[in-house]
Design a protein around this motif. Structure first.
Motif, PDB file in Angstrom:
ATOM      1  N   LEU A   1      56.685  71.729  12.127  1.00 41.41           N
ATOM      2  CA  LEU A   1      57.122  72.018  13.930  1.00 41.41           C
ATOM      3  C   LEU A   1      56.622  71.007  14.722  1.00 41.41           C
ATOM      4  CD1 LEU A   1      54.049  75.001  13.752  1.00 41.41           C
ATOM      5  CD2 LEU A   1      56.427  75.360  14.575  1.00 41.41           C
ATOM      6  N   GLY A   2      57.272  70.370  15.779  1.00 41.97           N
ATOM      7  CA  GLY A   2      57.519  69.822  16.546  1.00 41.97           C
ATOM      8  C   GLY A   2      58.073  69.164  17.544  1.00 41.97           C
ATOM      9  N   GLN A   3      57.884  68.383  18.015  1.00 43.29           N
ATOM     10  CA  GLN A   3      58.541  68.283  19.677  1.00 43.29           C
ATOM     11  C   GLN A   3      60.293  67.684  19.308  1.00 43.29           C
ATOM     12  OE1 GLN A   3      55.676  65.894  22.217  1.00 43.29           O
ATOM     13  NE2 GLN A   3      55.724  68.368  23.333  1.00 43.29           N
TER      14      GLN A   3
ATOM     15  N   GLY B   1      62.603  64.856  18.107  1.00 41.95           N
ATOM     16  CA  GLY B   1      62.357  63.347  17.758  1.00 41.95           C
ATOM     17  C   GLY B   1      61.330  63.222  17.689  1.00 41.95           C
ATOM     18  N   ALA B   2      60.608  64.773  17.057  1.00 47.38           N
ATOM     19  CA  ALA B   2      59.161  64.736  16.271  1.00 47.38           C
ATOM     20  C   ALA B   2      59.678  64.009  14.606  1.00 47.38           C
ATOM     21  CB  ALA B   2      58.976  65.662  16.017  1.00 47.38           C
ATOM     22  N   GLY B   3      61.007  64.166  14.039  1.00 45.52           N
ATOM     23  CA  GLY B   3      61.231  63.740  12.649  1.00 45.52           C
ATOM     24  C   GLY B   3      61.745  64.906  11.753  1.00 45.52           C
ATOM     25  N   LYS B   4      61.734  66.113  12.349  1.00 45.94           N
ATOM     26  CA  LYS B   4      61.545  67.014  11.822  1.00 45.94           C
ATOM     27  C   LYS B   4      63.214  67.198  10.866  1.00 45.94           C
ATOM     28  CE  LYS B   4      61.450  69.896  15.041  1.00 45.94           C
ATOM     29  NZ  LYS B   4      62.064  69.032  16.539  1.00 45.94           N
ATOM     30  N   SER B   5      64.258  67.138  11.723  1.00 44.60           N
ATOM     31  CA  SER B   5      65.142  67.207  11.235  1.00 44.60           C
ATOM     32  C   SER B   5      66.168  65.617   9.958  1.00 44.60           C
ATOM     33  CB  SER B   5      66.903  66.677  12.373  1.00 44.60           C
ATOM     34  OG  SER B   5      66.617  67.903  13.464  1.00 44.60           O
ATOM     35  N   THR B   6      64.815  64.846  10.043  1.00 43.01           N
ATOM     36  CA  THR B   6      65.277  63.649   9.736  1.00 43.01           C
ATOM     37  C   THR B   6      64.830  64.022   8.535  1.00 43.01           C
ATOM     38  OG1 THR B   6      65.085  61.946  11.178  1.00 43.01           O
ATOM     39  CG2 THR B   6      65.013  61.140   8.954  1.00 43.01           C
ATOM     40  N   ALA B   7      64.020  64.343   8.246  1.00 43.47           N
ATOM     41  CA  ALA B   7      62.764  65.027   7.010  1.00 43.47           C
ATOM     42  C   ALA B   7      64.090  65.544   6.290  1.00 43.47           C
ATOM     43  CB  ALA B   7      61.651  65.805   6.890  1.00 43.47           C
ATOM     44  N   LEU B   8      64.862  66.738   7.241  1.00 40.63           N
ATOM     45  CA  LEU B   8      65.504  67.970   6.250  1.00 40.63           C
ATOM     46  C   LEU B   8      66.500  67.239   6.166  1.00 40.63           C
ATOM     47  CD1 LEU B   8      65.568  71.193   8.946  1.00 40.63           C
ATOM     48  CD2 LEU B   8      64.409  69.808   6.869  1.00 40.63           C
TER      49      LEU B   8
ATOM     50  N   GLY C   1      52.252  75.525   7.505  1.00 41.31           N
ATOM     51  CA  GLY C   1      53.253  75.008   8.805  1.00 41.31           C
ATOM     52  C   GLY C   1      53.019  73.784   8.534  1.00 41.31           C
ATOM     53  N   ILE C   2      53.930  72.493   8.103  1.00 45.87           N
ATOM     54  CA  ILE C   2      53.423  71.183   8.897  1.00 45.87           C
ATOM     55  C   ILE C   2      54.043  70.006  10.072  1.00 45.87           C
ATOM     56  CG2 ILE C   2      54.575  68.833   8.664  1.00 45.87           C
ATOM     57  CD1 ILE C   2      54.710  69.339   5.380  1.00 45.87           C
ATOM     58  N   VAL C   3      52.926  69.950  11.107  1.00 45.92           N
ATOM     59  CA  VAL C   3      53.571  69.519  11.948  1.00 45.92           C
ATOM     60  C   VAL C   3      53.464  68.095  12.030  1.00 45.92           C
ATOM     61  CG1 VAL C   3      52.074  69.446  14.816  1.00 45.92           C
ATOM     62  CG2 VAL C   3      51.658  71.615  12.835  1.00 45.92           C
ATOM     63  N   LEU C   4      54.743  67.772  12.597  1.00 51.72           N
ATOM     64  CA  LEU C   4      55.622  66.099  12.906  1.00 51.72           C
ATOM     65  C   LEU C   4      54.775  65.675  14.098  1.00 51.72           C
ATOM     66  CD1 LEU C   4      58.351  66.600   9.998  1.00 51.72           C
ATOM     67  CD2 LEU C   4      55.738  65.296   9.627  1.00 51.72           C
ATOM     68  N   ASP C   5      55.016  64.212  14.733  1.00 54.47           N
ATOM     69  CA  ASP C   5      54.817  64.311  15.271  1.00 54.47           C
ATOM     70  C   ASP C   5      55.607  62.588  15.306  1.00 54.47           C
ATOM     71  OD1 ASP C   5      54.573  63.309  18.771  1.00 54.47           O
ATOM     72  OD2 ASP C   5      52.288  62.635  18.239  1.00 54.47           O
ATOM     73  N   LYS C   6      56.244  62.065  16.192  1.00 56.17           N
ATOM     74  CA  LYS C   6      57.003  60.823  16.277  1.00 56.17           C
ATOM     75  C   LYS C   6      57.114  60.421  14.451  1.00 56.17           C
ATOM     76  CE  LYS C   6      55.392  59.122  20.807  1.00 56.17           C
ATOM     77  NZ  LYS C   6      54.790  58.651  22.075  1.00 56.17           N
TER      78      LYS C   6
END
Length: 252
Positions: free
Chosen positions: A68-70, A72-79, A227-232
């Motif tokens: 979860l994250g807005q 630009g939180a880095g979700k797609s980069t992690a994937l 759930g993992i919440v990412l921010d920047k």
């Protein structure tokens, strides 16, 4: 904030160990091109951004985890690092299993080949042999439901038809790790329902690990237990899905 949960009886299948992914942002494409061959020209380098910033977590076999994250939180980069599309600048990403990704569904198709030929092309890219692809082929063809177009060049396909073929390939294989990036809005309503049903079926298999990125708290709660919440690029919360949703909705 972290309240990590895991399945202690299962082995770790994905591990991020102090992972940082840094992107360099240049003034224009020309400067980016020059940097590849002649090194970075700091006068033309606008800034560097850590899309993932000292990120550490473990995911065990059989878990269904929502990121979860807005924007630009880095979700797609992690994937992308999980799927091997990109690699960390620092730290280590370990993935122990076959990954099937519902990300860029139409990537990797050869437009000159037919849909059926592209099934073999994608299968070989994943390291499958001809016998394994031949076993997979009828399932992909049936799920994609493209009719006579399956034997027509992909260049004649609409974007929706290409997405159907890509989705069909991803969910017709037997992945150990399924990565889903809100790619379920494929085709018409009937096909979308078919997609949801297939993903739900895969996720009910306790041997399959699922990584699900979504902006929808309802979808996260329906599909995932953690759930993992990412921010920047930074991990802010890791715990039971409802607690993660509550944290995300109260802070963002």
């Amino acid at each position: 904030m972290s309240s990590s949960i895991h399945k202690p009886q299962e082995s770790v299948i994905i591990k991020f160990d102090h992972v940082t992914k840094t992107y360099s942002l240049y003034e224009n494409d020309q400067q980016r091109f020059f940097s590849v061959f002649w090194g970075r020209d700091k006068r033309k380098l606008i800034t560097r951004v850590n899309a993932s910033n000292d990120l550490s977590f473990e995911i065990r076999k059989g878990e269904a985890v929502a990121f979860l994250g807005q924007n630009g939180a880095g979700k797609s980069t992690a994937l992308k690092m999980i799927t091997g599309v990109t690699y960390p600048t620092k730290g280590t990403v370990t993935v122990d299993g076959t990954v099937s990704a519902l990300l860029e569904l139409t990537a990797g198709f050869d437009s000159a080949l037919t849909g059926r030929e592209n099934i073999y092309l994608r299968g070989h890219a994943l390291g499958l042999d001809n016998d394994e692809i031949a076993e997979l082929e009828p399932r992909v063809v049936e799920f994609a439901d493209l009719g006579v177009y399956i034997d027509q060049p992909v260049r004649t396909y609409s974007s929706g038809m290409k997405a159907r073929l890509g989705f069909a390939f991803a969910v017709s294989s037997d992945p150990e790790i399924l990565v889903v990036d809100e790619a379920l809005s494929v085709g018409d309503k009937a096909f979308q329902q078919k997609c949801f049903a297939r993903v739900r079926e895969i996720m009910e298999d306790e041997n399959v690990t699922v990584i699900f990125v979504t902006h929808s708290s309802g979808a996260a709660a329906e599909f995932c237990t953690r759930g993992i919440v990412l921010d920047k690029g930074t991990l802010k919360f890791d715990g039971p899905i409802q607690e993660a949703i509550d944290y995300y909705e109260s802070n963002y």
